[in-house]
Design a protein around this motif. Structure first.
Motif, PDB file in Angstrom:
ATOM      1  N   LYS A  52       0.809  -1.224   0.000  1.00 57.19           N
ATOM      2  CA  LYS A  52       0.000   0.000   0.000  1.00 57.19           C
ATOM      3  C   LYS A  52       0.847   1.281   0.000  1.00 57.19           C
ATOM      4  CE  LYS A  52      -4.356   1.429   1.837  1.00 57.19           C
ATOM      5  NZ  LYS A  52      -5.424   1.059   2.722  1.00 57.19           N
ATOM      6  N   SER A  53       1.823   1.350   0.871  1.00 62.86           N
ATOM      7  CA  SER A  53       2.652   2.564   0.948  1.00 62.86           C
ATOM      8  C   SER A  53       3.474   2.766  -0.316  1.00 62.86           C
ATOM      9  CB  SER A  53       3.575   2.507   2.167  1.00 62.86           C
ATOM     10  OG  SER A  53       2.817   2.586   3.345  1.00 62.86           O
ATOM     11  N   SER A  54       4.031   1.684  -0.852  1.00 61.48           N
ATOM     12  CA  SER A  54       4.806   1.785  -2.091  1.00 61.48           C
ATOM     13  C   SER A  54       3.915   2.184  -3.262  1.00 61.48           C
ATOM     14  CB  SER A  54       5.495   0.452  -2.398  1.00 61.48           C
ATOM     15  OG  SER A  54       6.491   0.189  -1.440  1.00 61.48           O
ATOM     16  N   ALA A  55       2.683   1.670  -3.289  1.00 68.26           N
ATOM     17  CA  ALA A  55       1.747   2.042  -4.342  1.00 68.26           C
ATOM     18  C   ALA A  55       1.403   3.532  -4.249  1.00 68.26           C
ATOM     19  CB  ALA A  55       0.487   1.191  -4.271  1.00 68.26           C
ATOM     20  N   ASP A  57       3.379   5.848  -3.005  1.00 68.80           N
ATOM     21  CA  ASP A  57       4.577   6.560  -3.481  1.00 68.80           C
ATOM     22  C   ASP A  57       4.632   6.556  -5.007  1.00 68.80           C
ATOM     23  OD1 ASP A  57       5.331   7.018  -0.859  1.00 68.80           O
ATOM     24  OD2 ASP A  57       6.793   5.369  -0.809  1.00 68.80           O
ATOM     25  N   ALA A  58       4.297   5.412  -5.608  1.00 68.73           N
ATOM     26  CA  ALA A  58       4.286   5.319  -7.068  1.00 68.73           C
ATOM     27  C   ALA A  58       3.258   6.279  -7.648  1.00 68.73           C
ATOM     28  CB  ALA A  58       3.983   3.881  -7.498  1.00 68.73           C
ATOM     29  N   TRP A  59       2.077   6.316  -7.040  1.00 69.71           N
ATOM     30  CA  TRP A  59       1.012   7.225  -7.504  1.00 69.71           C
ATOM     31  C   TRP A  59       1.503   8.668  -7.477  1.00 69.71           C
ATOM     32  CZ3 TRP A  59      -3.868   6.732  -9.473  1.00 69.71           C
ATOM     33  CH2 TRP A  59      -4.645   7.889  -9.512  1.00 69.71           C
ATOM     34  N   ASP A  60       2.112   9.056  -6.350  1.00 66.22           N
ATOM     35  CA  ASP A  60       2.618  10.427  -6.232  1.00 66.22           C
ATOM     36  C   ASP A  60       3.638  10.736  -7.319  1.00 66.22           C
ATOM     37  OD1 ASP A  60       1.040  10.920  -4.017  1.00 66.22           O
ATOM     38  OD2 ASP A  60       2.652  10.565  -2.565  1.00 66.22           O
ATOM     39  N   ARG A  61       4.557   9.815  -7.527  1.00 66.44           N
ATOM     40  CA  ARG A  61       5.609  10.032  -8.524  1.00 66.44           C
ATOM     41  C   ARG A  61       5.032  10.099  -9.941  1.00 66.44           C
ATOM     42  NH1 ARG A  61      10.934   9.035 -10.014  1.00 66.44           N
ATOM     43  NH2 ARG A  61      11.025   9.865 -12.096  1.00 66.44           N
ATOM     44  N   LEU A  62       4.143   9.170 -10.264  1.00 65.39           N
ATOM     45  CA  LEU A  62       3.619   9.112 -11.626  1.00 65.39           C
ATOM     46  C   LEU A  62       2.690  10.268 -11.953  1.00 65.39           C
ATOM     47  CD1 LEU A  62       3.053   5.279 -12.104  1.00 65.39           C
ATOM     48  CD2 LEU A  62       5.027   6.684 -12.744  1.00 65.39           C
ATOM     49  N   THR A  63       2.073  10.865 -10.960  1.00 65.02           N
ATOM     50  CA  THR A  63       1.241  12.039 -11.238  1.00 65.02           C
ATOM     51  C   THR A  63       2.091  13.297 -11.391  1.00 65.02           C
ATOM     52  OG1 THR A  63       0.818  12.426  -8.885  1.00 65.02           O
ATOM     53  CG2 THR A  63      -0.848  11.181 -10.117  1.00 65.02           C
ATOM     54  N   LYS A  64       3.258  13.318 -10.769  1.00 64.93           N
ATOM     55  CA  LYS A  64       4.087  14.529 -10.777  1.00 64.93           C
ATOM     56  C   LYS A  64       5.156  14.547 -11.863  1.00 64.93           C
ATOM     57  CE  LYS A  64       3.416  15.749  -5.958  1.00 64.93           C
ATOM     58  NZ  LYS A  64       2.622  14.693  -5.373  1.00 64.93           N
ATOM     59  N   GLN A  92       7.942   3.214 -23.520  1.00 66.06           N
ATOM     60  CA  GLN A  92       7.412   2.481 -22.368  1.00 66.06           C
ATOM     61  C   GLN A  92       8.369   2.624 -21.188  1.00 66.06           C
ATOM     62  OE1 GLN A  92       4.870  -1.401 -21.746  1.00 66.06           O
ATOM     63  NE2 GLN A  92       6.826  -1.931 -22.659  1.00 66.06           N
ATOM     64  N   TRP A  93       7.812   3.000 -20.070  1.00 69.16           N
ATOM     65  CA  TRP A  93       8.570   3.258 -18.858  1.00 69.16           C
ATOM     66  C   TRP A  93       8.279   2.203 -17.803  1.00 69.16           C
ATOM     67  CZ3 TRP A  93      11.531   7.773 -17.616  1.00 69.16           C
ATOM     68  CH2 TRP A  93      11.677   8.659 -18.680  1.00 69.16           C
ATOM     69  N   GLN A  94       9.150   2.159 -16.798  1.00 66.39           N
ATOM     70  CA  GLN A  94       8.990   1.230 -15.687  1.00 66.39           C
ATOM     71  C   GLN A  94       9.215   1.967 -14.377  1.00 66.39           C
ATOM     72  OE1 GLN A  94      10.588  -3.009 -15.347  1.00 66.39           O
ATOM     73  NE2 GLN A  94      12.313  -1.809 -14.600  1.00 66.39           N
ATOM     74  N   TYR A  95       8.316   1.739 -13.429  1.00 66.78           N
ATOM     75  CA  TYR A  95       8.505   2.218 -12.058  1.00 66.78           C
ATOM     76  C   TYR A  95       8.746   0.981 -11.205  1.00 66.78           C
ATOM     77  CZ  TYR A  95       7.892   4.527  -7.611  1.00 66.78           C
ATOM     78  OH  TYR A  95       8.113   5.021  -6.337  1.00 66.78           O
ATOM     79  N   GLU A  96       9.828   0.985 -10.429  1.00 71.85           N
ATOM     80  CA  GLU A  96      10.212  -0.169  -9.621  1.00 71.85           C
ATOM     81  C   GLU A  96       9.741  -0.003  -8.182  1.00 71.85           C
ATOM     82  OE1 GLU A  96      14.364  -1.091 -10.006  1.00 71.85           O
ATOM     83  OE2 GLU A  96      14.328  -0.808 -12.182  1.00 71.85           O
ATOM     84  N   LEU A  97       9.056  -1.035  -7.689  1.00 73.85           N
ATOM     85  CA  LEU A  97       8.629  -1.090  -6.293  1.00 73.85           C
ATOM     86  C   LEU A  97       9.487  -2.133  -5.583  1.00 73.85           C
ATOM     87  CD1 LEU A  97       5.865  -0.718  -8.190  1.00 73.85           C
ATOM     88  CD2 LEU A  97       4.917  -0.402  -5.936  1.00 73.85           C
ATOM     89  N   ARG A 102       6.832  -4.257 -10.349  1.00 71.33           N
ATOM     90  CA  ARG A 102       7.039  -3.255 -11.387  1.00 71.33           C
ATOM     91  C   ARG A 102       5.713  -2.734 -11.917  1.00 71.33           C
ATOM     92  NH1 ARG A 102      11.516  -4.097  -9.581  1.00 71.33           N
ATOM     93  NH2 ARG A 102      13.389  -4.591 -10.746  1.00 71.33           N
ATOM     94  N   ILE A 103       5.730  -1.482 -12.347  1.00 71.22           N
ATOM     95  CA  ILE A 103       4.612  -0.871 -13.062  1.00 71.22           C
ATOM     96  C   ILE A 103       5.161  -0.427 -14.404  1.00 71.22           C
ATOM     97  CG2 ILE A 103       2.962   1.045 -13.120  1.00 71.22           C
ATOM     98  CD1 ILE A 103       3.173   1.102 -10.013  1.00 71.22           C
ATOM     99  N   TRP A 104       4.560  -0.919 -15.479  1.00 68.48           N
ATOM    100  CA  TRP A 104       4.940  -0.511 -16.822  1.00 68.48           C
ATOM    101  C   TRP A 104       3.885   0.440 -17.350  1.00 68.48           C
ATOM    102  CZ3 TRP A 104       6.715  -5.568 -19.731  1.00 68.48           C
ATOM    103  CH2 TRP A 104       7.874  -6.053 -19.136  1.00 68.48           C
ATOM    104  N   PHE A 105       4.339   1.521 -17.960  1.00 70.69           N
ATOM    105  CA  PHE A 105       3.405   2.545 -18.414  1.00 70.69           C
ATOM    106  C   PHE A 105       3.970   3.323 -19.588  1.00 70.69           C
ATOM    107  CE2 PHE A 105       6.194   4.538 -15.351  1.00 70.69           C
ATOM    108  CZ  PHE A 105       6.437   5.791 -15.859  1.00 70.69           C
TER     109      PHE A 105
END
Length: 126
Positions: A52-55, A57-64, A92-97, A102-105
């Protein structure tokens, strides 16, 4: 039994507030995050349930700053570097948790389109 007011009249019933999650509003400079696939939606639910916390953090980063490269967030390489959607190629990008998740976007204008979410390290990048 209805409650009475101080003057003996019946008070209106208390109405509980509507329940629901209030979504965080986006600033005008932020990106909207969308699921581009049904797998991405299911994977996102799994990541939120397990990290949950990492998700968050990912949300914050991907919106900004989704296209700002650093060790946690970077463009994929080789055949995975590009994804084609509706006839258009996108980086295509990757965010590492943590734990290899991983989140690919990809980014389309001011929208971050999540293509895949993996709860562990994807075989494609091993």
């Amino acid at each position: 039994m209805a409650a009475r007011t101080g003057d003996g009249h019946e008070a209106p019933p208390l109405v509980p507030p509507k329940k629901g999650i209030v979504a965080r509003p986006l600033k005008s400079t932020e990106f909207v995050i969308e699921h581009a696939t049904s797998q991405a939606a299911a994977g996102w639910r799994d990541i939120v349930a397990t990290q949950k916390s990492s998700a968050a953090d990912a949300w914050d980063r991907l919106t900004k700053a989704p296209n700002q490269s650093d060790p946690k967030c970077h463009q994929l390489k080789g055949q995975l570097a590009t994804v084609v959607r509706d006839g258009t190629a996108h980086d295509q990008w990757q965010y590492e948790l943590s734990g290899g998740a991983r989140i690919w976007f990809y980014i389309d204008g001011k929208r971050v389109k999540i293509v895949n979410v993996f709860t562990k390290h994807p075989n494609q990048t091993k």
